[in-house]
Structures are given as structure tokens and as C-alpha cells.
Write a protein that holds these residues in place. Sequence first.
Motif, PDB file in Angstrom:
ATOM      1  N   VAL A  18       2.406   3.316  -7.660  1.00 23.49           N
ATOM      2  CA  VAL A  18       2.087   2.061  -6.539  1.00 23.49           C
ATOM      3  C   VAL A  18       2.499   2.680  -5.332  1.00 23.49           C
ATOM      4  N   ALA A  19       3.901   2.680  -5.219  1.00 24.46           N
ATOM      5  CA  ALA A  19       4.460   3.273  -3.917  1.00 24.46           C
ATOM      6  C   ALA A  19       3.935   4.448  -3.201  1.00 24.46           C
ATOM      7  N   ILE A  20       3.400   5.391  -3.992  1.00 23.30           N
ATOM      8  CA  ILE A  20       2.866   6.700  -3.003  1.00 23.30           C
ATOM      9  C   ILE A  20       1.524   6.003  -2.826  1.00 23.30           C
ATOM     10  N   THR A  21       0.840   5.215  -3.544  1.00 22.21           N
ATOM     11  CA  THR A  21      -0.498   4.553  -3.289  1.00 22.21           C
ATOM     12  C   THR A  21      -0.441   3.925  -1.901  1.00 22.21           C
ATOM     13  N   SER A  22       0.678   3.083  -1.901  1.00 17.99           N
ATOM     14  CA  SER A  22       0.824   2.179  -0.675  1.00 17.99           C
ATOM     15  C   SER A  22       1.030   2.967   0.580  1.00 17.99           C
ATOM     16  N   CYS A  23       1.881   4.102   0.361  1.00 20.86           N
ATOM     17  CA  CYS A  23       2.166   5.120   1.458  1.00 20.86           C
ATOM     18  C   CYS A  23       0.911   5.846   2.003  1.00 20.86           C
ATOM     19  N   VAL A  24       0.127   6.275   1.067  1.00 24.20           N
ATOM     20  CA  VAL A  24      -1.213   6.717   1.282  1.00 24.20           C
ATOM     21  C   VAL A  24      -2.014   5.953   2.314  1.00 24.20           C
ATOM     22  N   GLN A  25      -2.141   4.364   1.572  1.00 20.43           N
ATOM     23  CA  GLN A  25      -2.963   3.454   2.501  1.00 20.43           C
ATOM     24  C   GLN A  25      -2.441   3.168   3.808  1.00 20.43           C
ATOM     25  N   ASP A  26      -1.228   3.215   4.114  1.00 17.73           N
ATOM     26  CA  ASP A  26      -0.609   2.891   5.463  1.00 17.73           C
ATOM     27  C   ASP A  26      -1.236   4.150   6.549  1.00 17.73           C
ATOM     28  N   GLY A  36     -13.352  -6.838   5.377  1.00 21.69           N
ATOM     29  CA  GLY A  36     -12.026  -7.135   4.578  1.00 21.69           C
ATOM     30  C   GLY A  36     -10.942  -6.375   5.163  1.00 21.69           C
ATOM     31  N   ASP A  37     -11.407  -5.104   5.718  1.00 20.72           N
ATOM     32  CA  ASP A  37     -10.415  -4.214   6.075  1.00 20.72           C
ATOM     33  C   ASP A  37      -9.469  -4.698   7.376  1.00 20.72           C
ATOM     34  N   GLU A  38      -8.186  -4.485   7.129  1.00 24.63           N
ATOM     35  CA  GLU A  38      -7.268  -4.983   8.324  1.00 24.63           C
ATOM     36  C   GLU A  38      -7.675  -4.603   9.569  1.00 24.63           C
ATOM     37  N   GLU A  39      -7.934  -3.378   9.815  1.00 22.50           N
ATOM     38  CA  GLU A  39      -8.584  -2.924  11.060  1.00 22.50           C
ATOM     39  C   GLU A  39      -9.553  -3.392  11.615  1.00 22.50           C
ATOM     40  N   ASN A  40     -10.583  -3.815  10.766  1.00 22.15           N
ATOM     41  CA  ASN A  40     -11.498  -4.412  11.044  1.00 22.15           C
ATOM     42  C   ASN A  40     -11.421  -6.129  11.472  1.00 22.15           C
ATOM     43  N   LYS A  41     -10.318  -6.742  10.749  1.00 26.58           N
ATOM     44  CA  LYS A  41     -10.055  -8.048  11.273  1.00 26.58           C
ATOM     45  C   LYS A  41      -9.433  -8.170  12.706  1.00 26.58           C
ATOM     46  N   ILE A 166       2.564   2.841  15.315  1.00 30.69           N
ATOM     47  CA  ILE A 166       2.535   1.334  15.307  1.00 30.69           C
ATOM     48  C   ILE A 166       1.266   0.939  16.447  1.00 30.69           C
ATOM     49  N   GLN A 167       1.552   1.589  17.457  1.00 30.23           N
ATOM     50  CA  GLN A 167       0.414   1.418  18.533  1.00 30.23           C
ATOM     51  C   GLN A 167      -0.949   1.871  18.125  1.00 30.23           C
ATOM     52  N   ILE A 168      -0.943   2.841  17.386  1.00 32.43           N
ATOM     53  CA  ILE A 168      -2.196   3.741  17.143  1.00 32.43           C
ATOM     54  C   ILE A 168      -2.701   2.582  16.013  1.00 32.43           C
ATOM     55  N   ARG A 169      -2.218   1.916  15.177  1.00 34.12           N
ATOM     56  CA  ARG A 169      -2.813   0.954  14.146  1.00 34.12           C
ATOM     57  C   ARG A 169      -3.274  -0.102  14.825  1.00 34.12           C
ATOM     58  N   ARG A 174     -11.387   1.468  15.203  1.00 34.43           N
ATOM     59  CA  ARG A 174     -12.814   1.893  14.830  1.00 34.43           C
ATOM     60  C   ARG A 174     -13.677   0.872  14.580  1.00 34.43           C
ATOM     61  N   SER A 175     -14.898   1.005  14.873  1.00 36.49           N
ATOM     62  CA  SER A 175     -15.751  -0.066  14.412  1.00 36.49           C
ATOM     63  C   SER A 175     -16.640   0.701  13.325  1.00 36.49           C
ATOM     64  N   SER A 176     -17.324   0.490  12.513  1.00 31.67           N
ATOM     65  CA  SER A 176     -18.108   1.053  11.430  1.00 31.67           C
ATOM     66  C   SER A 176     -19.035   2.096  11.890  1.00 31.67           C
TER      67      SER A 176
END
Length: 466
Positions: A18-26, A36-41, A166-169, A174-176
Motif C-alpha cells: 500500500v505504501a509503495i502504491t501510494s508513493c507511485v501515485q504521488d 475525479g482526479d485531484e489534478e482535474n479538481k 509541490i509547485q508542479i503539482r 494538464r487537461s485531458s
Amino acid sequence: MNKAIKSLKFILVLIASVAITSCVQDDDYTIPSSLGDEENKVLEELLLTGNEISFETVKAMYTEGDFIEPVDTNDYVKGYVTSSDQTGNFFKEFFIQDSPTNPTSGLKIILNQVDTYNQFNLGREVYISLQDLHIGEERVGNGVITIGGGTETDQFGTTVTSLNEIQIRQKVLRSSVTETITPLNLGLTAINGDHVGLLVTVDNVEFADDLAGENYFDPTEVFDTQRILQDCSGFTYPQFILETSSFSSFKNEPLPILNGSITAVVSKTFDGASLVLALNTIDDVNMENPRCTLLDIEDFEVIFEEGFDNSLGAWEVINTLGTNEWYASSYSGEGYVRGSAYDDDITLEMISWLISPSIDFDANENERLILQVADAFSNGQPLKAYYSNDYTTGSNPDDATWTEIGASEIAALPENTGFFNNVYDETGLIDISMITGNAVLAFVYDSDDATISSTIDLSNVQILAN
């Protein structure tokens, strides 16, 4: 006991997974596909509350030498990615342009991230939230307007620094949408500083004659290798620099020896002294045609020539704005007509027309125009060229129909921002074969609403035909 240990190991493995998956998702660089994606919100919120501004407005936020304050307004700029670091020829940076087709301006984004092509792929529609970011140069005086995350100051001045994770995120969204970028088609001599960041295609080019057998990168170099591109658009070889990084995956590939096209991003050398082209991939190099040959001046006849030997000759000067006008002069035996909107430390409104006598363009075929121009104190290009078939001598030029010619060749002339050096640069051959009947040429000094004051000396006008 063994079952308990096995159960504990399973739980620990599960937690680690779970921890590794979380890191990859970051650091997930997959394309956002749902709202629903955080970036799109974050992007949705920006589009609802922010104010979109143009690339030129972004560039106007920076004045060289000024202390670079963070942007304090909720503005954003939208662009389309033109560069890719997939082959290693770009590093911790990417360029965007203002439209996927017929772009007019580009911007650079520097960020503390590698392999940006996974996230900001070629053609990706990107929104930059500018609030709290900085607009400036990555290196003092290089002239490449850049969006960065902070600033640093040394003895040379203040520059922008890379966006952090953090600034990048939070700021680079990106849009789709991924558009197909249609490269701007230009000749080598037409590329100028306004094209930095744009994806361009140049046709009828080849590497210089003495580069046969060489690779894209010179192993004796440390960082970048500059290879000369040339074309055969006239009597000489106009040249331009292709720059390749020592980290590019194609650095050891041999340079093509034939002629063809190249698609690349317009950039600048590290110090900003020269414009360069930078490849995304060598798949964008298509050189399979025979090498070109220069035109032979002996094949052409000079059918019209004006050297302005301290005289306007039969040419007219008419102003449609302001009082500063073209006038004849000479220096060290070189005659010319001079135009300048500079007067006593201010720039004046000036539109002054220098109009030729009537010329019969049906008497010859395949006419080409060549201008010899010197400049000084340049802060822009005020010179424009036109022709007209319905201008009447002595009338107001605004009442006639004019067609512009030679815009790219004039834009490609070198600019001298210093004092007079009496160096006359020659334009490439300007195609005027489309002109028919009796027509006049006009060279107009336009100060662009008193924003340009460059001194322009026009020394020679030649029309060739074959």
C-alpha cells in the motif's frame, strides 16, 4: 506459532505494498481522464476563479533588471507543449506555445523534475496557475522569458529558479486534451527571437559541407555541440545552429549528408547570445534529397538599382504620421537614406514612406529584390516593404492599395543595439515575381506608435531577373 508469523509477514507485505502504491501515485504521470482526479479538481477550480491571460501579457510582467516579485493575481496562462525530454535533449524544462497551429509566442517552464515527457507530453494542453510563481530569465540577459518557482540573486542580477515538486503539482495542470502540433514552416533566415519556444519546420536545409562524417555530438565537448545548418536560398549559404546535448540518446548518430527538412524547437544558447534549434528526436530529421546548389549571379541581370549617392534621386518621401522622415546622407563615400524616430531622448510617432519611381514588371520574369541595410541603437525593426499598382505620384499613400513583401527577409536582418558600425547587411533574395504591370516599391519606416526608434540606413536597392 508459524501461522501467526506467516500472518504477520503477510500483513507487513500488504502494508508495504500500500505504501509503495501510494508513493507511485504521488508521482503518477498517467493522463488524467476523469473529473475525479485531484489534478482535474484543481484545474476546474482554476478555470472557475482564475483569469486567463495571454503569453504576451505574461512576458510583459518581467522587465530586465527589475527585482522579480511573485505574481500576486489569480491569473493563468494556457499553452501546448512543444518540447520533449524523452531523448534527453532537454533537461528539467519544457516549452509551451500559445496555439497548436499558427502560434505567435512561446514560454519556457523550468522545473525540478526529469522525464517530464511522461506527464507533459508533446501537444499536451497545459494550464499554468501563475499566482505566487515568478516570471523572468533563467540566466541574466539570455532573453528567454521563463516561468519559475522562485528567484536567486548574484552579482549579475536576479534570475528565476525551478518549480519544486509541490509547485508542479499545484501550479502546472494538464487537461485531458492532447493536440497535434502543426510546426510553423519557416526559412532559416526567417527565424528570430519571437519564435523561441515554438516548434518549427525548416525545408531545403542540409548540414554544412565540412560536417560530412561527423555525429550530432562532438565527443571533445562537455555539454552541448553546435552543428551548422545551411540552405541555398540565394547566392550565399544562410546558416543556423543545431544544438545537441551531451545527454541526448542520439548524440552518436551520424549527421545526414543529404538535403531535406528538420523539425525542432527554437531555443537559445546557454548565454543567450545565439538562437539555436533543438531536436525532440532525430525522427524529425528527414534529409533524403540531393544537396542543393547556390544560385549563380551570372545567371541574373540587374534590371534596377538605386544606390542613393547622397541623393533621393527620383524617389519620393511622404509622411503619413509625424514629422521625422527619410533623408539622404552619406558617410565615407557610402550613400544611403536614413530613417529614425529618435529625437532628443524620446521616441516619436513616425510613418515615413520612401517610394520608388514606376517600374515595368512585365519587361522581365522571376524578379528578385535585394536590400542593403545598416542599423544602430536597435530596439525593434521599423522597416517594411510594399508594392502598389495604383499609387499616383504625389498622392497620399493611404489612398493606394499596398501589398507587403520581404517581411521574413527583413525580420532576419541582424540588429545592432550599439553605435553606428557602418556594417551593411544584405537581405536574402525577396521574391517579387508576382508583381505585374507598372508598379512602385515603397520602404516604410513605422515607429509602431512611438515604441521603436532604431536608426535604419538603406544603402542599396537592387532588382535582379533571369
